[in-house]
Design a protein around this motif. Structure first.
Motif, short mmCIF file in Angstrom:
data_model
loop_
_atom_site.label_atom_id
_atom_site.label_comp_id
_atom_site.label_asym_id
_atom_site.label_seq_id
_atom_site.Cartn_x
_atom_site.Cartn_y
_atom_site.Cartn_z
N VAL A 63 0.83 -1.20 0.00
CA VAL A 63 0.00 0.00 0.00
C VAL A 63 0.87 1.26 0.00
O VAL A 63 0.59 2.22 -0.74
N LYS A 74 -2.32 6.49 2.01
CA LYS A 74 -2.45 5.05 2.20
C LYS A 74 -3.91 4.66 2.41
O LYS A 74 -4.35 3.62 1.93
N SER A 75 -4.65 5.51 3.10
CA SER A 75 -6.06 5.23 3.36
C SER A 75 -6.87 5.15 2.07
O SER A 75 -7.68 4.24 1.89
N SER A 78 -5.89 1.97 0.21
CA SER A 78 -6.48 0.80 0.87
C SER A 78 -7.95 0.65 0.51
O SER A 78 -8.43 -0.46 0.28
N ARG A 82 -9.54 -2.54 -1.52
CA ARG A 82 -10.65 -3.33 -0.99
C ARG A 82 -11.66 -3.63 -2.10
O ARG A 82 -12.12 -4.76 -2.26
N TYR A 92 -3.63 -10.65 -2.21
CA TYR A 92 -2.54 -10.17 -1.36
C TYR A 92 -1.82 -11.33 -0.70
O TYR A 92 -2.34 -12.44 -0.61
N TYR A 101 0.37 -6.63 -2.66
CA TYR A 101 -0.77 -6.84 -3.55
C TYR A 101 -0.26 -7.17 -4.95
O TYR A 101 0.77 -6.66 -5.40
#
Length: 123
Positions: A63, A74-75, A78, A82, A92, A101
């Protein structure tokens, strides 16, 4: 839209070509498969997810690496990963504390490559 284009898009006949309809009906995928396919293509409707797929074509990445590459948090990466995992486009693996990933299989790269060829030939 020009009148000429509108005329092409409309069919003025009322004839049903039953043999063609019957033949095509036999080859149509199940409704559930078509809905799943539509969901798959929706995932490609986000430019960040497409950029992530493009990056993962070349190497598995964590990430943090993807965030730096794309200049994002990063959020947010992520969150997009998802969505890609839920549609089985990425997978992953954990290596200690780091999660790497990669594309789920060769089909993902093929879908991406075919789409890219299509848009590039129209440019």
């Amino acid at each position: 839209m020009s009148t000429y284009i509108a005329e092409i898009d409309n069919c003025d006949c009322n004839t049903i070509h039953e043999d063609i309809v019957a033949d095509v009906r036999k080859h149509m995928p199940r409704e559930e498969s078509l809905l799943d396919l539509a969901d798959l293509f929706k995932v490609f409707g986000d430019s960040t997810r497409v950029k992530i797929i493009s990056a993962l074509l070349h190497s598995e990445m964590c990430v943090c690496d993807i965030a730096v590459l794309l200049g994002m948090t990063k959020s947010s990466i992520s969150h997009q990963l998802r969505a890609l995992r839920q549609t089985k486009l990425v997978k992953y693996r954990r290596d200690g504390k780091v999660v790497f990933y990669s594309l789920d299989d060769e089909h993902v790269g093929a879908i991406f490559a075919a789409g890219l060829v299509h848009v590039c030939e129209r440019s």
